[in-house]
Write a protein that holds these residues in place. Structure first.
Motif, PDB file in Angstrom:
ATOM      1  N   SER A   8       0.700  -1.105   0.036  1.00 51.68           N
ATOM      2  CA  SER A   8      -0.023  -0.122   0.090  1.00 51.68           C
ATOM      3  C   SER A   8       0.948   1.098  -0.152  1.00 51.68           C
ATOM      4  CB  SER A   8      -1.097   0.005   1.296  1.00 51.68           C
ATOM      5  OG  SER A   8      -0.117  -0.224   2.285  1.00 51.68           O
ATOM      6  N   SER A  88      -8.287   3.337  12.025  1.00 56.69           N
ATOM      7  CA  SER A  88      -7.414   4.415  12.894  1.00 56.69           C
ATOM      8  C   SER A  88      -7.134   4.067  14.390  1.00 56.69           C
ATOM      9  CB  SER A  88      -7.980   5.741  12.780  1.00 56.69           C
ATOM     10  OG  SER A  88      -7.189   6.725  13.463  1.00 56.69           O
ATOM     11  N   VAL A 125      -2.951  13.606   2.404  1.00 56.48           N
ATOM     12  CA  VAL A 125      -3.785  12.598   3.166  1.00 56.48           C
ATOM     13  C   VAL A 125      -4.944  12.223   2.347  1.00 56.48           C
ATOM     14  CG1 VAL A 125      -4.799  11.617   5.096  1.00 56.48           C
ATOM     15  CG2 VAL A 125      -2.551  12.821   5.128  1.00 56.48           C
ATOM     16  N   GLN A 126      -5.384  11.133   1.942  1.00 67.94           N
ATOM     17  CA  GLN A 126      -6.698  10.774   1.097  1.00 67.94           C
ATOM     18  C   GLN A 126      -7.426   9.796   2.041  1.00 67.94           C
ATOM     19  OE1 GLN A 126      -5.653   9.726  -2.887  1.00 67.94           O
ATOM     20  NE2 GLN A 126      -5.271  11.840  -3.533  1.00 67.94           N
ATOM     21  N   ILE A 128      -7.364   7.562   5.997  1.00 66.75           N
ATOM     22  CA  ILE A 128      -6.696   7.137   7.239  1.00 66.75           C
ATOM     23  C   ILE A 128      -6.977   5.686   7.593  1.00 66.75           C
ATOM     24  CG2 ILE A 128      -6.793   9.504   8.207  1.00 66.75           C
ATOM     25  CD1 ILE A 128      -9.332   8.936   9.790  1.00 66.75           C
ATOM     26  N   MET A 130      -3.040   6.978   7.835  1.00 68.10           N
ATOM     27  CA  MET A 130      -1.794   7.143   6.818  1.00 68.10           C
ATOM     28  C   MET A 130      -0.733   7.432   7.854  1.00 68.10           C
ATOM     29  SD  MET A 130      -1.634   9.211   3.407  1.00 68.10           S
ATOM     30  CE  MET A 130      -0.090   9.340   2.379  1.00 68.10           C
ATOM     31  N   TYR A 132       3.364   8.639   7.702  1.00 63.87           N
ATOM     32  CA  TYR A 132       4.642   9.189   6.973  1.00 63.87           C
ATOM     33  C   TYR A 132       6.052   9.109   7.824  1.00 63.87           C
ATOM     34  CZ  TYR A 132       2.874  11.826   2.952  1.00 63.87           C
ATOM     35  OH  TYR A 132       2.204  11.904   1.824  1.00 63.87           O
ATOM     36  N   SER A 144      -0.390   3.897   3.323  1.00 58.58           N
ATOM     37  CA  SER A 144      -1.736   4.205   3.655  1.00 58.58           C
ATOM     38  C   SER A 144      -2.312   2.698   4.118  1.00 58.58           C
ATOM     39  CB  SER A 144      -2.512   4.748   2.687  1.00 58.58           C
ATOM     40  OG  SER A 144      -2.558   4.127   1.714  1.00 58.58           O
ATOM     41  N   GLY A 145      -3.304   2.662   5.280  1.00 59.84           N
ATOM     42  CA  GLY A 145      -3.972   1.617   5.630  1.00 59.84           C
ATOM     43  C   GLY A 145      -3.179   1.149   6.700  1.00 59.84           C
TER      44      GLY A 145
END
Length: 307
Positions: A8, A88, A125-126, A128, A130, A132, A144-145
């Motif tokens: 991902s 999350s 961020v598209q 959550i 996510m 970095y 992500s994920g």
């Protein structure tokens, strides 16, 4: 440094411009000023138990000091999430636990995307959760994920290395269990355990080597070593006899001899037989690992035999 085992991964270096988030640090976040806490739950915005500064809650006012400046000395992992979102809520405690295990080698910076939409926008961020990684004031990787913990640990190791942090490779208790099963002769249990590790981390060298050893152990089961080696000596072009002899030699500590045996067989065979021998030899290489000088030499010899 993206780990290909984390499928991902969506990071593209240079895609995130953090310069617009830079600004004067507020008094509460300047050196020597204690960080402020927040709500008492496990989601972004929650205070860290015991005041552990290895976990911080980030806002626009503190991102420069808590992420950009801190990342100049210590790798920072920025977690984007929000309370009430199942994935999350599930992933945040895993990161927090691994951060505690890290003993201050990296900082976990939590961002509540509902409270800080501009930060989320700047990091593109598209969805959550996510995550970095920021090193030296720049993002170096992201995904992500929710990912399996084994993959997350490997990703964190790569982040720490990128940040110049020297850390011991974590031991996987599942690997110990698999090795114990192999040593005790429970090949079915060992194979199952190694395959489970490889399902989470397909490039795990130790599990790959263990699975290859299971294969060798199965192939030599019931064979008389002396008789097998004698049979191979008398029939140099008998593929099955040569493969069995190579397996016995590897288990006897004569790996270089086994490699040479099979490289020679590759030279003398063609078609399906040659491919069978090549694959068998490569599986034996995985037991020793790519850094073994004998493997490196044998790989060169194999390439010469093939081409």
């Amino acid at each position: 440094m993206s780990d290909p085992r984390i499928t991902s991964s969506i990071f593209t270096r240079g895609a995130v411009d953090l310069s617009t988030l830079r600004g004067p640090a507020p008094a509460s976040s300047r050196p020597g000023t204690p960080p402020q806490g927040g709500p008492s739950n496990g989601a972004p915005g929650a205070p860290t138990a015991g005041g552990d500064t290895a976990i911080v809650d980030v806002t626009e006012a503190t991102i420069q000091s808590d992420v950009l400046e801190r990342s100049m000395a210590t790798p920072v992992v920025v977690f984007f999430g929000a309370a009430g979102f199942p994935e999350s809520d599930e992933f945040a405690p895993v990161l927090e636990r691994l951060n505690a295990e890290g003993g201050g080698t990296w900082v976990l910076a939590r961002v509540d995307v509902q409270e800080n939409p501009r930060i989320a926008q700047m990091f593109r961020v598209q969805g959550i959760p996510m995550v970095y990684a920021v090193v030296g004031g720049q993002p170096v990787d992201a995904f992500s994920g929710v990912v399996p913990e084994a993959q997350l640990r490997q990703w964190l190791q790569a982040v720490l290395k990128a940040g110049g942090v020297t850390v011991a490779e974590p031991e996987d208790p599942r690997l110990d269990e698999a090795d114990d099963a192999l040593m005790s002769g429970d090949l079915d249990a060992a194979e199952q355990a190694y395959r489970k590790i490889l399902a989470d981390a397909p490039a795990d060298a130790a599990a790959t080597a263990g699975l290859a050893q299971v294969g060798v152990a199965r192939r030599v089961a019931g064979a008389d070593p002396s008789a097998a080696l004698a049979a191979a000596e008398s029939a140099p072009d008998d593929v099955a006899a040569q493969l069995l002899a190579a397996d016995i030699e590897v288990l006897s500590g004569l790996a270089e001899q086994a490699y040479a045996r099979l490289v020679g067989l590759v030279r003398r065979t063609a078609g399906e037989d040659r491919e069978t021998v090549r694959q068998h030899l490569v599986s034996l290489f995985s037991i020793a690992g790519p850094d073994d000088p004998a493997v490196a030499s044998a790989r060169r010899a194999l390439a010469s035999a093939l081409f």
